[in-house]
Design an enzyme around this catalytic site. Structure first.
Site, PDB file in Angstrom:
ATOM      1  N   HIS A  56       0.838  -1.217   0.000  1.00  0.00           N
ATOM      2  CA  HIS A  56       0.000   0.000   0.000  1.00  0.00           C
ATOM      3  C   HIS A  56       0.872   1.266   0.000  1.00  0.00           C
ATOM      4  CE1 HIS A  56      -3.235  -2.751   0.572  1.00  0.00           C
ATOM      5  NE2 HIS A  56      -2.872  -3.067   1.801  1.00  0.00           N
ATOM      6  N   ASP A  98      -4.778  -8.376  -3.277  1.00  0.00           N
ATOM      7  CA  ASP A  98      -5.085  -8.157  -1.863  1.00  0.00           C
ATOM      8  C   ASP A  98      -6.345  -8.871  -1.381  1.00  0.00           C
ATOM      9  OD1 ASP A  98      -5.277  -7.204   0.698  1.00  0.00           O
ATOM     10  OD2 ASP A  98      -5.081  -5.100   0.226  1.00  0.00           O
TER      11      ASP A  98
HETATM   12  C1  NGQ Z   1      -5.367  -7.868   6.166  1.00  0.00           C
HETATM   13  N1  NGQ Z   1      -6.024  -5.993   4.779  1.00  0.00           N
HETATM   14  O1  NGQ Z   1      -4.362  -8.243   6.770  1.00  0.00           O
HETATM   15  O2  NGQ Z   1      -6.160  -8.649   5.610  1.00  0.00           O
HETATM   16  C2  NGQ Z   1      -5.634  -6.400   6.093  1.00  0.00           C
HETATM   17  C3  NGQ Z   1      -6.690  -6.040   7.113  1.00  0.00           C
HETATM   18  C4  NGQ Z   1      -5.364  -5.084   8.995  1.00  0.00           C
HETATM   19  C5  NGQ Z   1      -5.675  -4.769   4.342  1.00  0.00           C
HETATM   20  N2  NGQ Z   1      -4.911  -4.049   5.104  1.00  0.00           N
HETATM   21  C6  NGQ Z   1      -6.228  -6.205   8.514  1.00  0.00           C
HETATM   22  N3  NGQ Z   1      -6.091  -4.334   3.185  1.00  0.00           N
HETATM   23  O3  NGQ Z   1      -4.712  -4.406   8.199  1.00  0.00           O
HETATM   24  O4  NGQ Z   1      -5.331  -4.891  10.185  1.00  0.00           O
HETATM   25 ZN    ZN Z   2      -3.076  -7.024   2.873  1.00  0.00          ZN
END
Ligand code: NGQ
Ligand code: ZN
Length: 453
Positions: free
Chosen positions: A270, A321
């Protein structure tokens, strides 16, 4: 030893488009690539050959909840409310389900032109938080899915310990993710064993984020990468930047650049919110920016300053993602469109005057994907024979050559123009469909009926 020969009217090589290209492949690797050749009897021929792209960031299990998080809640919806729904969903997943979902997601990745995936994998333990008998049980399932689908797998087991900056205690819905440093070292060992049956599995590490990992923990686990890729989520949401400033005294990307030895092994996933200094420093560091335009749009993250980053010599790759939609061309198109919408310009990421936007997006993402995943870097001797062929008769591609093919595929939305996909010289997609789709889709459907019951 297996050998195969391919012949393309046009193929995209690191030196640009080449014509009448004969490619020989031995044991899955490209041995020679000769433009200006003639096909020999028995060659597999195709009009247009393109190197497959690395999908540098995936959470495979999230594919199964695509479309199920689009209902508004009682208050304002955000990344954080989406995460609550996602946590509730993963609470139901067992190893069989993870394998079935991952195999389906990988089929869709291959059909769209991704030939390797970086699986940022944090769903390690059983529903109650207890480790499975094999600590890499879930990683083993991801590898089994890759065995079924044929995709290249870069497994990135995640280290996760806290619910926020400052070493905050994890919440109960994070109990399936957690390790001590020692436990994580054991997980990596078991993960290495889990990849053994794959022809070219790669193991890396993934400190989840500066929210979930303290500076001390980051320093302790970084050496465990042992030369492999290191991926971390960073600066995706403004709250994360604010918390980082409050607790670490630096913005997250700045903090990492100052405190970890950042180099080409690193992928900053990101990296959405950057100030100008961070843009320059991140580009200079050699780390890949792991952009996930579709998910970042879906989650309301923000727009990465890709124009400035590219101008500073930075390299990005793309990832699917959350897998809410899986499509190489869509990721690249949305990346460019985010720039156009915010900069009020066109051809923003073309990389200079008189250049093709689609070709530059593809070229940079190919480089970033290979760098971040330790994967194939295109159609070049020594690389894995991971490639796709486009159908020149598809209405959106008719009459095009060279870069115009990439522009028309990416901006014309010509998903159906993807004809065949090969991995290590073996065909996995024909006529746009994965050869194992029927079986994998049936098991996926059975799994979803069980989960959504
Ligand atoms: C994840 N996803 O690890 O799946 C994360 C969400 C977080 C994104 N950051 C959980 N898009 O970041 O705490
Ligand atoms: Zn992620």
């Amino acid at each position: 030893m297996t050998e195969a020969h391919f012949f393309f009217d046009q193929a995209l090589t690191p030196a640009g488009w080449a014509s009448q290209v004969r490619m020989s492949v031995r044991d899955g690797l490209i041995v020679t690539l000769e433009p200006g050749s003639r096909p020999a009897p028995g060659d597999r021929t195709a009009a247009i050959g393109l190197p497959g792209l690395g999908n540098l960031h995936s959470h495979a299990f999230q594919r199964a909840m695509a479309g199920l998080t689009e209902i508004s809640g009682s208050g304002a919806d955000s990344f954080w409310t989406w995460r609550e729904v996602m946590y509730r969903f993963l609470g139901r997943l067992d190893p069989e389900a993870v394998q079935a979902i991952a195999a389906m997601a990988q089929v869709e990745m291959l059909e769209s032109g991704f030939t390797r995936v970086g699986e940022f994998h944090y769903l390690h333990h059983d529903v109650d938080g207890a480790p499975y008998e094999d600590p890499a049980e879930m990683g083993r399932r991801l590898a089994a899915a890759a065995q079924e689908s044929g995709i290249g797998l870069t497994l990135l087991p995640v280290f996760y310990a806290h619910s926020g900056f400052g070493g905050a205690a994890p919440s109960s819905d994070q109990k399936r993710f957690l390790h001590t440093i020692d436990g994580y070292a054991r997980l990596l060992e078991a993960s290495r064993a889990a990849l053994e049956d794959l022809p070219d599995g790669v193991l890396g590490i993934a400190p989840h984020s500066l929210r979930a990992v303290t500076p001390q923990e980051l320093a302790a686990i970084t050496p465990l990468a042992d030369g492999g890729p290191i991926h971390i989520h960073v600066a995706e949401q403004l709250k994360e930047v604010e918390d980082s400033l409050a607790v670490l005294g630096r913005r997250p990307v700045r903090w990492l650049l100052d405190h970890a030895q950042i180099d080409e092994r690193w992928c900053f996933v990101h990296a959405t919110h950057l100030d100008d200094d961070e843009v320059q420093a991140l580009a200079r560091s050699g780390a890949t920016a792991g952009l996930c335009p579709v998910t970042e749009a879906n989650l309301g993250d923000g727009v990465f300053p890709a124009d400035l980053f590219l101008a500073a010599g930075g390299v990005f790759g793309v990832g699917s993602d959350s897998n809410v939609s899986i499509d190489v061309a869509e990721e690249l198109r949305l990346l460019e469109y985010g720039q156009r919408l915010t900069r009020h310009g066109r051809a923003v990421l073309a990389g200079g005057p008189k250049r093709s936007t689609g070709a530059n997006l593809y070229k940079v993402a190919l480089c970033g994907g290979a760098r971040a995943l330790d994967g194939a870097e295109g159609l070049v001797p020594g690389a894995s024979a991971d490639f796709l062929t486009l159908d020149p008769e598809h209405p959106s591609l008719v009459g095009r050559r060279g870069d115009a093919l990439l522009d028309s595929w990416i901006f014309g939305g010509a998903r159906a123009a993807i004809d065949g996909v090969w991995r290590r010289g073996r065909q996995v997609v024909a006529g746009g469909r994965h050869l194992g789709r029927a079986t994998i889709a049936a098991s996926y459907a059975a799994t979803l009926r069980r989960l959504l019951d």
